[in-house]
Design an enzyme around this catalytic site. Structure first.
Site, PDB file in Angstrom:
ATOM      1  N   ALA A  12       0.859  -1.178   0.000  1.00 58.56           N
ATOM      2  CA  ALA A  12       0.000   0.000   0.000  1.00 58.56           C
ATOM      3  C   ALA A  12       0.897   1.229   0.000  1.00 58.56           C
ATOM      4  CB  ALA A  12      -0.887  -0.028   1.230  1.00 58.56           C
ATOM      5  N   GLY A  61       0.572  -5.070   0.708  1.00 54.35           N
ATOM      6  CA  GLY A  61      -0.510  -5.154  -0.274  1.00 54.35           C
ATOM      7  C   GLY A  61      -0.103  -5.861  -1.557  1.00 54.35           C
ATOM      8  N   GLU A  72      -0.514  -9.427  -0.796  1.00 50.60           N
ATOM      9  CA  GLU A  72      -1.968  -9.628  -0.674  1.00 50.60           C
ATOM     10  C   GLU A  72      -2.635  -9.651  -2.055  1.00 50.60           C
ATOM     11  OE1 GLU A  72      -2.090  -6.361   2.098  1.00 50.60           O
ATOM     12  OE2 GLU A  72      -2.914  -7.654   3.655  1.00 50.60           O
ATOM     13  N   GLU A 122       3.889  -5.078   7.612  1.00 52.47           N
ATOM     14  CA  GLU A 122       3.016  -4.082   8.250  1.00 52.47           C
ATOM     15  C   GLU A 122       3.296  -3.848   9.727  1.00 52.47           C
ATOM     16  OE1 GLU A 122       2.021  -6.404   6.122  1.00 52.47           O
ATOM     17  OE2 GLU A 122       0.601  -5.539   4.693  1.00 52.47           O
TER      18      GLU A 122
HETATM   19  N1  DAK Z   1       4.614   3.227  -0.525  1.00 55.04           N
HETATM   20  C1  DAK Z   1       5.048   4.403  -0.998  1.00 55.04           C
HETATM   21  N2  DAK Z   1       6.232   4.565  -1.616  1.00 55.04           N
HETATM   22  C2  DAK Z   1       7.014   3.489  -1.723  1.00 55.04           C
HETATM   23  C3  DAK Z   1       6.642   2.224  -1.235  1.00 55.04           C
HETATM   24  C4  DAK Z   1       5.365   2.113  -0.613  1.00 55.04           C
HETATM   25  N3  DAK Z   1       4.899   0.962  -0.147  1.00 55.04           N
HETATM   26  N4  DAK Z   1       7.647   1.365  -1.487  1.00 55.04           N
HETATM   27  C5  DAK Z   1       8.580   2.051  -2.127  1.00 55.04           C
HETATM   28  N5  DAK Z   1       8.225   3.329  -2.269  1.00 55.04           N
HETATM   29  C6  DAK Z   1       8.986   4.410  -2.887  1.00 55.04           C
HETATM   30  C7  DAK Z   1      10.120   4.866  -1.993  1.00 55.04           C
HETATM   31  O1  DAK Z   1       9.661   5.784  -1.027  1.00 55.04           O
HETATM   32  C8  DAK Z   1      11.053   5.496  -3.010  1.00 55.04           C
HETATM   33  O2  DAK Z   1      10.560   6.765  -3.338  1.00 55.04           O
HETATM   34  P1  DAK Z   1      11.571   8.025  -3.598  1.00 55.04           P
HETATM   35  O3  DAK Z   1      12.383   8.140  -2.357  1.00 55.04           O
HETATM   36  O4  DAK Z   1      12.388   7.584  -4.796  1.00 55.04           O
HETATM   37  O5  DAK Z   1      10.663   9.172  -3.857  1.00 55.04           O
HETATM   38  C9  DAK Z   1      10.885   4.619  -4.228  1.00 55.04           C
HETATM   39  O6  DAK Z   1       9.637   3.921  -4.053  1.00 55.04           O
HETATM   40  C10 DAK Z   1      11.979   3.569  -4.360  1.00 55.04           C
HETATM   41  O7  DAK Z   1      12.055   2.887  -3.137  1.00 55.04           O
HETATM   42  P2  DAK Z   1      13.430   2.657  -2.350  1.00 55.04           P
HETATM   43  O8  DAK Z   1      14.376   3.788  -2.603  1.00 55.04           O
HETATM   44  O9  DAK Z   1      13.087   2.376  -0.939  1.00 55.04           O
HETATM   45  O10 DAK Z   1      13.993   1.364  -3.081  1.00 55.04           O
HETATM   46  P3  DAK Z   1      14.915   0.230  -2.477  1.00 55.04           P
HETATM   47  O11 DAK Z   1      15.292  -0.638  -3.623  1.00 55.04           O
HETATM   48  O12 DAK Z   1      16.005   0.835  -1.639  1.00 55.04           O
HETATM   49  O13 DAK Z   1      13.989  -0.589  -1.472  1.00 55.04           O
HETATM   50  C11 DAK Z   1      11.953  -1.760  -0.844  1.00 55.04           C
HETATM   51  C12 DAK Z   1      12.921  -1.321  -1.994  1.00 55.04           C
HETATM   52  C13 DAK Z   1      10.721  -2.397  -1.462  1.00 55.04           C
HETATM   53  C14 DAK Z   1      12.665  -2.776   0.050  1.00 55.04           C
HETATM   54  C15 DAK Z   1      11.580  -0.492  -0.008  1.00 55.04           C
HETATM   55  O14 DAK Z   1      11.140   0.532  -0.908  1.00 55.04           O
HETATM   56  C16 DAK Z   1      10.509  -0.766   0.983  1.00 55.04           C
HETATM   57  O15 DAK Z   1      10.759  -1.330   2.053  1.00 55.04           O
HETATM   58  N6  DAK Z   1       9.280  -0.313   0.660  1.00 55.04           N
HETATM   59  C17 DAK Z   1       8.163  -0.401   1.570  1.00 55.04           C
HETATM   60  C18 DAK Z   1       7.675  -1.802   1.620  1.00 55.04           C
HETATM   61  C19 DAK Z   1       6.525  -1.942   2.598  1.00 55.04           C
HETATM   62  O16 DAK Z   1       6.699  -1.719   3.816  1.00 55.04           O
HETATM   63  N7  DAK Z   1       5.390  -2.307   2.071  1.00 55.04           N
HETATM   64  C20 DAK Z   1       4.243  -2.528   2.890  1.00 55.04           C
HETATM   65  C21 DAK Z   1       3.436  -1.320   2.923  1.00 55.04           C
HETATM   66  S1  DAK Z   1       2.163  -1.526   4.109  1.00 55.04           S
HETATM   67  C22 DAK Z   1      -4.987  -1.197   5.383  1.00 55.04           C
HETATM   68  C23 DAK Z   1      -4.941  -1.399   4.029  1.00 55.04           C
HETATM   69  C24 DAK Z   1      -3.788  -1.921   3.453  1.00 55.04           C
HETATM   70  C25 DAK Z   1      -2.682  -2.156   4.192  1.00 55.04           C
HETATM   71  C26 DAK Z   1      -2.724  -1.944   5.541  1.00 55.04           C
HETATM   72  C27 DAK Z   1      -3.872  -1.463   6.180  1.00 55.04           C
HETATM   73  N8  DAK Z   1      -6.165  -0.648   6.031  1.00 55.04           N
HETATM   74  C28 DAK Z   1      -6.246   0.728   6.047  1.00 55.04           C
HETATM   75  C29 DAK Z   1      -7.104  -1.481   6.607  1.00 55.04           C
HETATM   76  C30 DAK Z   1      -1.486  -2.597   3.545  1.00 55.04           C
HETATM   77  C31 DAK Z   1      -0.319  -2.131   4.057  1.00 55.04           C
HETATM   78  C32 DAK Z   1       0.895  -2.248   3.320  1.00 55.04           C
HETATM   79  O17 DAK Z   1       0.977  -2.770   2.227  1.00 55.04           O
END
Ligand code: DAK
Length: 259
Positions: free
Chosen positions: A64, A109, A112, A132
């Site tokens: 997400a 997400g 998911e 998360e």
């Molecule tokens: N959201 C927003 N931006 C993201 C992102 C994300 N999930 N993942 C990556 N980006 C962006 C980064 O901020 C960066 O942006 P800039 O700095 O270039 O502007 C760009 O993509 C490239 O990312 P990185 O520089 O971090 O690239 P790396 O290769 O160093 O790292 C990575 C890749 C995938 C390991 C890292 O980007 C990372 O850890 N990303 C976040 C992964 C994550 O935590 N995903 C889970 C998100 S939580 C709900 C509904 C849904 C959900 C929860 C509750 N309700 C409301 C009920 C679902 C939640 C999730 O999915």
């Protein structure tokens, strides 16, 4: 649709999440475009199988959109979660099979979304996880439910509680994905599988999907009854008569009509 691309190759549709600057993170705009693409495919009688993948080489979907989510209050978070869940449930219950071609990060997400698809094929650089709890939230697009149904519940809990990512070989070992390919072979393999499925009677494939999905939430007796209904319903289709005629007349090159 800017954030999701929809291509059609014969009877196969390819849906590409196209938000590469954020590693294909699921913003509301992405979810709205995905919803529109899924509805297009649902209503297209010439599409018999679907592939979902991510734009670029690095990421399927990195979750997400954290930047968009950060400042939401409880009501806004519930609305966002409900919309994402609606779209993912549409994919899960779509009247055609959906293959996730996981070409990189499938986090939160992203995992998911992949789990809402019927079959997951992965590139060798794919990384799966539910990060998360490290962000102070639970999985929100069905992760607690689908992961625990897809792999052993203890492993699902380990993945969610530790927020540790797993790589493609481990995902294969635990049954989260069906197969792993070198990156450049992923889409050809997904297309080959989708086209192979699309050669079969679409209504029979759809009925099988419904029987399997519905049966998983039923007792064995209810599930058998669900199968009887889906099986017998096939006898109202032209493709059932045609498929059996082809067998009896030794016709090899079948062309089902989705009728
Ligand atoms: N959201 C927003 N931006 C993201 C992102 C994300 N999930 N993942 C990556 N980006 C962006 C980064 O901020 C960066 O942006 P800039 O700095 O270039 O502007 C760009 O993509 C490239 O990312 P990185 O520089 O971090 O690239 P790396 O290769 O160093 O790292 C990575 C890749 C995938 C390991 C890292 O980007 C990372 O850890 N990303 C976040 C992964 C994550 O935590 N995903 C889970 C998100 S939580 C709900 C509904 C849904 C959900 C929860 C509750 N309700 C409301 C009920 C679902 C939640 C999730 O999915």
């Amino acid at each position: 649709m800017n954030k999701v691309l929809l291509e059609k190759d014969g009877n196969v549709a390819i849906i590409t999440i196209n938000n590469p600057k954020a590693l294909n993170a699921l913003s509301t705009e992405v979810l709205e475009d995905l919803d529109a693409a899924v509805n297009d495919v649902k209503n297209d009688d010439d599409i018999y199988a679907v592939i979902v993948t991510g734009a670029g080489d690095k990421s399927f979907v990195a979750g997400a959109d954290i930047a968009e989510m950060k400042d939401k209050n409880v009501e806004e978070a519930a609305k966002y979660g409900a919309f994402g869940n609606k779209v993912f449930r549409e994919i899960e219950t779509l009247n055609k099979p959906v293959i996730a071609a996981v070409n990189g990060f499938a986090l939160g997400g992203g995992n998911e979304l992949a789990m809402s698809c019927d079959i997951r094929l992965a590139a060798d650089n794919a990384v799966f996880g539910q990060p998360e709890v490290g962000l102070g939230i639970t999985p929100g697009f069905g992760g607690t439910q689908r992961l625990a149904r897809l792999i052993p519940v203890g492993l699902a809990k380990e993945i969610i509680y530790t927020a540790r990512n797993i790589k493609a070989p481990k995902a294969l070992e635990i049954g989260l994905v069906n197969a792993v390919y070198p990156h450049e072979e992923l889409m050809p393999a997904a297309l080959k599988m989708a086209k192979g499925i699309a050669k079969n009677a679409p209504k029979a494939v759809a009925a099988s999907k419904k029987a399997i999905n519905d049966g998983l939430n039923e007792t064995i007796d209810e599930g058998i009854q669900t199968e009887v209904e889906q099986f017998s319903g096939c006898f109202a289709t032209e493709d059932q008569k045609y498929g059996m005629d082809c067998f009896l007349n030794k016709v090899k090159d079948k062309q089902f009509k989705n009728k």
